[in-house]
Design a protein around this motif. Structure first.
Motif, short mmCIF file in Angstrom:
data_model
loop_
_atom_site.label_atom_id
_atom_site.label_comp_id
_atom_site.label_asym_id
_atom_site.label_seq_id
_atom_site.Cartn_x
_atom_site.Cartn_y
_atom_site.Cartn_z
N LEU A 3 17.75 -3.94 40.77
CA LEU A 3 17.42 -2.92 41.76
C LEU A 3 17.27 -1.58 41.07
N ASN A 21 20.51 -0.67 38.95
CA ASN A 21 21.57 -1.65 38.73
C ASN A 21 21.00 -2.89 38.06
N CYS A 144 13.00 -4.21 43.51
CA CYS A 144 14.09 -5.17 43.42
C CYS A 144 13.50 -6.47 42.86
N LYS A 154 18.05 -3.31 50.89
CA LYS A 154 18.71 -2.47 49.88
C LYS A 154 17.71 -1.59 49.13
N SER A 158 18.29 2.45 49.24
CA SER A 158 18.39 3.24 48.01
C SER A 158 17.30 4.31 47.97
N MET A 181 24.54 3.88 44.01
CA MET A 181 24.36 2.53 43.47
C MET A 181 25.65 1.71 43.51
N SER A 207 23.43 -6.65 48.99
CA SER A 207 24.08 -5.35 48.78
C SER A 207 23.49 -4.66 47.56
N ILE A 208 23.60 -3.34 47.54
CA ILE A 208 23.13 -2.57 46.38
C ILE A 208 23.96 -2.92 45.15
N THR A 220 25.20 0.10 35.78
CA THR A 220 24.40 1.06 36.53
C THR A 220 23.91 2.11 35.55
#
Length: 259
Positions: A3, A21, A144, A154, A158, A181, A207-208, A220
């Motif tokens: 992501l 991430n 993503c 997500k 974001s 993040m 989820s992020i 991250t």
């Protein structure tokens, strides 16, 4: 890399602001971000199985990032490691669009991927699922495990967080981007894609920030490039969802020797 969200050429003080991430199996050996000993111009983390990377920048300001394309209904294909796409670009001397054209010609060698490659001046996107080279427009974008700006929850979340923050700030605080993040809430099943992994895993992956027994967010990364070509690069690594270490680098993009 699973992501990322970024703003390109759309802020009075920054050419590029990126937060990302990387999600991976915890057992996969990985080196934290550093300037590589075998190519000191490259700053990136490193997959120690295949020696490629998911996100990196070099001292001349070339930047690239990669995500896998997740659709388990598609046939598995590709013999080469996708992480080599990023490192190959960072090590090359060719223009990003030319690199993408060569990648397109050899795209069948890789399992499904998305790649961003270029610089804070011009950035290009390519996926071997879509097979179309696109120059990224100024503004907010997200990526993503589907195509660029595909509205997975997500991705949209974001982008919304980043857009609101960039509208009201003059100087980016990396802590704010890291907090974005770290969000671990999942999204309702009716909002999620069907990528062939089953509803339970689809929810976990929504989820992020991801944390499970064997797979999750490993690091991250925040990257900013301001109007003076000053680069801020920070990576925070995690072990089983718990903070483990941080690597921070600040440098100014070098001008080509012939400029």
């Amino acid at each position: 890399m699973c992501l990322l969200a970024f703003e390109l050429q759309n802020h009075p003080n920054y050419k590029l602001v990126l937060m990302a991430n990387r999600d991976e199996e915890y057992k996969r050996p990985t080196a934290p971000a550093a300037f590589w000993s075998d190519d000191p111009t490259i700053l990136a983390g490193r997959d120690l199985e295949q020696l490629g990377t998911w996100l990196g920048i070099n001292k001349q300001g070339k930047i690239a990032a990669l995500t896998n394309y997740r659709d388990f209904t598609l046939p598995i294909k590709g013999e080469k490691s996708r992480g080599h796409i990023v490192s190959s670009f960072l090590q090359s001397d060719i223009a990003p669009q030319t690199f993408m054209e060569e990648l397109h010609a050899n795209q069948a060698q890789y399992t499904g991927f998305n790649v961003l490659a270029g610089s804070s001046e011009e950035l290009f996107y390519y996926s071997n699922l879509e097979q179309s080279i696109k120059q990224v427009t100024p503004g907010i974008h997200g990526l993503c495990n589907a195509l660029l700006d595909t509205p997975w929850p997500k991705v949209e979340k974001s982008k919304t967080l980043l857009r609101a923050y960039m509208k009201q700030t003059e100087t980016v605080d990396p802590e704010v981007l890291f907090s974005f993040m770290q969000r671990a809430e999942t999204f309702p099943a009716e909002q999620l894609p069907d990528t062939g992994v089953g509803s339970e895993l689809e929810s976990l992956l929504s989820s992020i920030f991801i944390a499970s027994e064997e797979y999750g967010t490993r690091c991250t990364t925040v990257v900013t490039i301001d109007k003076n070509n000053d680069v801020y690069f920070e990576e925070r690594t995690f072990k089983n969802g718990i903070f483990a270490s941080a690597q921070k680098y600040v440098f100014t993009i070098e001008k080509p020797a012939n400029s």
